[in-house]
Design a protein around this motif. Structure first.
Motif, PDB file in Angstrom:
ATOM      1  N   VAL A 155      -5.680   0.458 -14.144  1.00  0.00           N
ATOM      2  CA  VAL A 155      -5.507   1.578 -13.235  1.00  0.00           C
ATOM      3  C   VAL A 155      -5.036   0.764 -12.122  1.00  0.00           C
ATOM      4  O   VAL A 155      -4.025   1.486 -11.225  1.00  0.00           O
ATOM      5  CB  VAL A 155      -6.866   2.274 -12.985  1.00  0.00           C
ATOM      6  CG1 VAL A 155      -6.877   3.073 -11.522  1.00  0.00           C
ATOM      7  CG2 VAL A 155      -7.410   3.119 -14.256  1.00  0.00           C
ATOM      8  N   ARG A 156      -5.460  -0.291 -11.355  1.00  0.00           N
ATOM      9  CA  ARG A 156      -5.002  -1.183 -10.392  1.00  0.00           C
ATOM     10  C   ARG A 156      -3.485  -1.185 -10.483  1.00  0.00           C
ATOM     11  O   ARG A 156      -2.771  -1.205  -9.630  1.00  0.00           O
ATOM     12  CB  ARG A 156      -5.666  -2.303 -10.306  1.00  0.00           C
ATOM     13  CG  ARG A 156      -5.584  -3.032  -8.974  1.00  0.00           C
ATOM     14  CD  ARG A 156      -6.211  -4.247  -8.865  1.00  0.00           C
ATOM     15  NE  ARG A 156      -7.786  -4.167  -9.031  1.00  0.00           N
ATOM     16  CZ  ARG A 156      -8.640  -5.149  -9.786  1.00  0.00           C
ATOM     17  NH1 ARG A 156      -8.252  -6.095  -9.771  1.00  0.00           N
ATOM     18  NH2 ARG A 156      -9.717  -4.805  -9.887  1.00  0.00           N
ATOM     19  N   LEU A 157      -3.310  -1.895 -11.787  1.00  0.00           N
ATOM     20  CA  LEU A 157      -1.623  -2.225 -12.067  1.00  0.00           C
ATOM     21  C   LEU A 157      -0.740  -0.891 -11.722  1.00  0.00           C
ATOM     22  O   LEU A 157       0.231  -0.929 -11.026  1.00  0.00           O
ATOM     23  CB  LEU A 157      -1.572  -2.642 -13.268  1.00  0.00           C
ATOM     24  CG  LEU A 157      -0.020  -2.657 -13.919  1.00  0.00           C
ATOM     25  CD1 LEU A 157       0.622  -3.884 -13.402  1.00  0.00           C
ATOM     26  CD2 LEU A 157       0.022  -2.817 -15.376  1.00  0.00           C
ATOM     27  N   PHE A 158      -1.037   0.136 -12.487  1.00  0.00           N
ATOM     28  CA  PHE A 158      -0.502   1.542 -12.056  1.00  0.00           C
ATOM     29  C   PHE A 158      -0.579   2.096 -10.780  1.00  0.00           C
ATOM     30  O   PHE A 158       0.280   2.815 -10.428  1.00  0.00           O
ATOM     31  CB  PHE A 158      -0.798   2.446 -13.439  1.00  0.00           C
ATOM     32  CG  PHE A 158       0.044   2.255 -14.829  1.00  0.00           C
ATOM     33  CD1 PHE A 158       1.272   2.569 -15.106  1.00  0.00           C
ATOM     34  CD2 PHE A 158      -0.713   1.347 -15.656  1.00  0.00           C
ATOM     35  CE1 PHE A 158       1.878   2.371 -16.165  1.00  0.00           C
ATOM     36  CE2 PHE A 158      -0.293   1.029 -16.737  1.00  0.00           C
ATOM     37  CZ  PHE A 158       1.100   1.433 -16.962  1.00  0.00           C
ATOM     38  N   ARG A 159      -1.661   1.874 -10.001  1.00  0.00           N
ATOM     39  CA  ARG A 159      -1.768   2.217  -8.708  1.00  0.00           C
ATOM     40  C   ARG A 159      -0.699   1.611  -7.899  1.00  0.00           C
ATOM     41  O   ARG A 159       0.003   2.200  -6.984  1.00  0.00           O
ATOM     42  CB  ARG A 159      -3.078   2.184  -8.155  1.00  0.00           C
ATOM     43  CG  ARG A 159      -3.189   2.601  -6.852  1.00  0.00           C
ATOM     44  CD  ARG A 159      -4.648   2.322  -6.024  1.00  0.00           C
ATOM     45  NE  ARG A 159      -5.751   2.478  -6.694  1.00  0.00           N
ATOM     46  CZ  ARG A 159      -6.490   3.614  -7.103  1.00  0.00           C
ATOM     47  NH1 ARG A 159      -6.098   4.536  -6.264  1.00  0.00           N
ATOM     48  NH2 ARG A 159      -7.429   3.569  -7.845  1.00  0.00           N
ATOM     49  N   ALA A 160      -0.522   0.263  -8.204  1.00  0.00           N
ATOM     50  CA  ALA A 160       0.560  -0.476  -7.330  1.00  0.00           C
ATOM     51  C   ALA A 160       2.159   0.245  -7.620  1.00  0.00           C
ATOM     52  O   ALA A 160       2.743  -0.013  -6.923  1.00  0.00           O
ATOM     53  CB  ALA A 160       0.418  -2.009  -7.892  1.00  0.00           C
ATOM     54  N   ARG A 161       2.221   0.594  -8.844  1.00  0.00           N
ATOM     55  CA  ARG A 161       3.396   1.127  -9.472  1.00  0.00           C
ATOM     56  C   ARG A 161       3.662   2.464  -8.521  1.00  0.00           C
ATOM     57  O   ARG A 161       4.759   2.570  -8.042  1.00  0.00           O
ATOM     58  CB  ARG A 161       3.442   1.186 -10.882  1.00  0.00           C
ATOM     59  CG  ARG A 161       4.763   1.771 -11.208  1.00  0.00           C
ATOM     60  CD  ARG A 161       5.022   1.634 -12.802  1.00  0.00           C
ATOM     61  NE  ARG A 161       4.946   0.437 -13.342  1.00  0.00           N
ATOM     62  CZ  ARG A 161       5.006  -0.130 -14.500  1.00  0.00           C
ATOM     63  NH1 ARG A 161       4.788   0.885 -15.556  1.00  0.00           N
ATOM     64  NH2 ARG A 161       4.939  -1.483 -14.789  1.00  0.00           N
ATOM     65  N   ILE A 162       2.695   3.210  -8.595  1.00  0.00           N
ATOM     66  CA  ILE A 162       2.816   4.475  -7.859  1.00  0.00           C
ATOM     67  C   ILE A 162       3.066   4.364  -6.361  1.00  0.00           C
ATOM     68  O   ILE A 162       3.991   4.802  -5.602  1.00  0.00           O
ATOM     69  CB  ILE A 162       1.587   5.183  -7.937  1.00  0.00           C
ATOM     70  CG1 ILE A 162       1.575   5.837  -9.255  1.00  0.00           C
ATOM     71  CG2 ILE A 162       1.568   6.498  -6.929  1.00  0.00           C
ATOM     72  CD1 ILE A 162       0.170   6.471  -9.747  1.00  0.00           C
ATOM     73  N   ASP A 163       2.289   3.214  -5.772  1.00  0.00           N
ATOM     74  CA  ASP A 163       2.425   2.726  -4.357  1.00  0.00           C
ATOM     75  C   ASP A 163       3.999   2.130  -4.064  1.00  0.00           C
ATOM     76  O   ASP A 163       4.440   2.371  -2.875  1.00  0.00           O
ATOM     77  CB  ASP A 163       1.384   1.751  -3.871  1.00  0.00           C
ATOM     78  CG  ASP A 163      -0.021   2.601  -4.004  1.00  0.00           C
ATOM     79  OD1 ASP A 163       0.023   3.732  -3.890  1.00  0.00           O
ATOM     80  OD2 ASP A 163      -0.871   1.952  -3.932  1.00  0.00           O
ATOM     81  N   GLY A 164       4.474   1.703  -5.132  1.00  0.00           N
ATOM     82  CA  GLY A 164       5.523   1.058  -4.922  1.00  0.00           C
ATOM     83  C   GLY A 164       6.885   1.800  -5.004  1.00  0.00           C
ATOM     84  O   GLY A 164       7.806   1.420  -4.560  1.00  0.00           O
TER      85      GLY A 164
END
Length: 164
Positions: free
Chosen positions: A80-89
């Motif tokens: 979830v953290r990895l994909f949250r970073a993708r969404i934020d980026g």
């Protein structure tokens, strides 16, 4: 024939497209429901819906530069953290399911991710560049949730785009 077509044809030739008897993976547009919900949650920036796709005892068998093993949380939390970073980026991230197949309690999918680099991502400050990359993932599904994952993403291609 390009690499993606070659891989897709190989997967199609070797995989069974039948649903499991339990009906756990209903199809939408010919693709497994969990795969479609995965892409939809990310495209809609709905990290809670994304997190809800994963079992609490989820196991991630993928270890790469994008998702290194860590003692900083459970496999679900780290994913979830990895994909949250993708969404934020990428504020306008869109995820498309190019191809999906099922066999028994597992499904395989090729995803294309596309968006504008507007936030810190993979340690790189925003560049404003349009990014496009893909991943091939295999999910084992139980009771409608992802319980295991194996995958490979085009991290080298992504990094090349990020760094120009």
């Amino acid at each position: 024939m390009n690499r993606r077509d070659w891989i897709a044809r190989g997967l199609t030739a070797s995989a069974c497209a039948a649903l499991p008897a339990s009906g756990a993976m209903a199809f939408s547009d010919g693709k497994p429901d969990v795969v479609m919900r995965f892409a939809k949650a990310l495209s809609e920036r709905d990290i809670d819906a994304f997190a809800a796709l994963f079992s609490s005892n989820y196991v991630n068998h993928q270890f790469s530069a994008a998702s290194p093993p860590s003692a900083g949380g459970t496999a679900k939390e780290l994913t979830v953290r990895l994909f949250r970073a993708r969404i934020d980026g990428m504020a306008d991230l869109k995820v498309v399911v190019d191809k999906a197949l099922t066999e028994g309690d597992s499904c395989a999918a090729n995803f294309t991710y596309e968006g504008t680099h507007t936030g810190l991502y993979m340690g790189v400050p925003p560049t404003g560049r349009r990014l496009r990359f893909s991943s091939c993932d295999i999910f084992r599904i139980s009771n409608g949730l992802i319980v295991e994952h194996w995958g490979m993403g085009d991290i080298a291609g992504l990094m090349a785009q990020l760094k120009g």
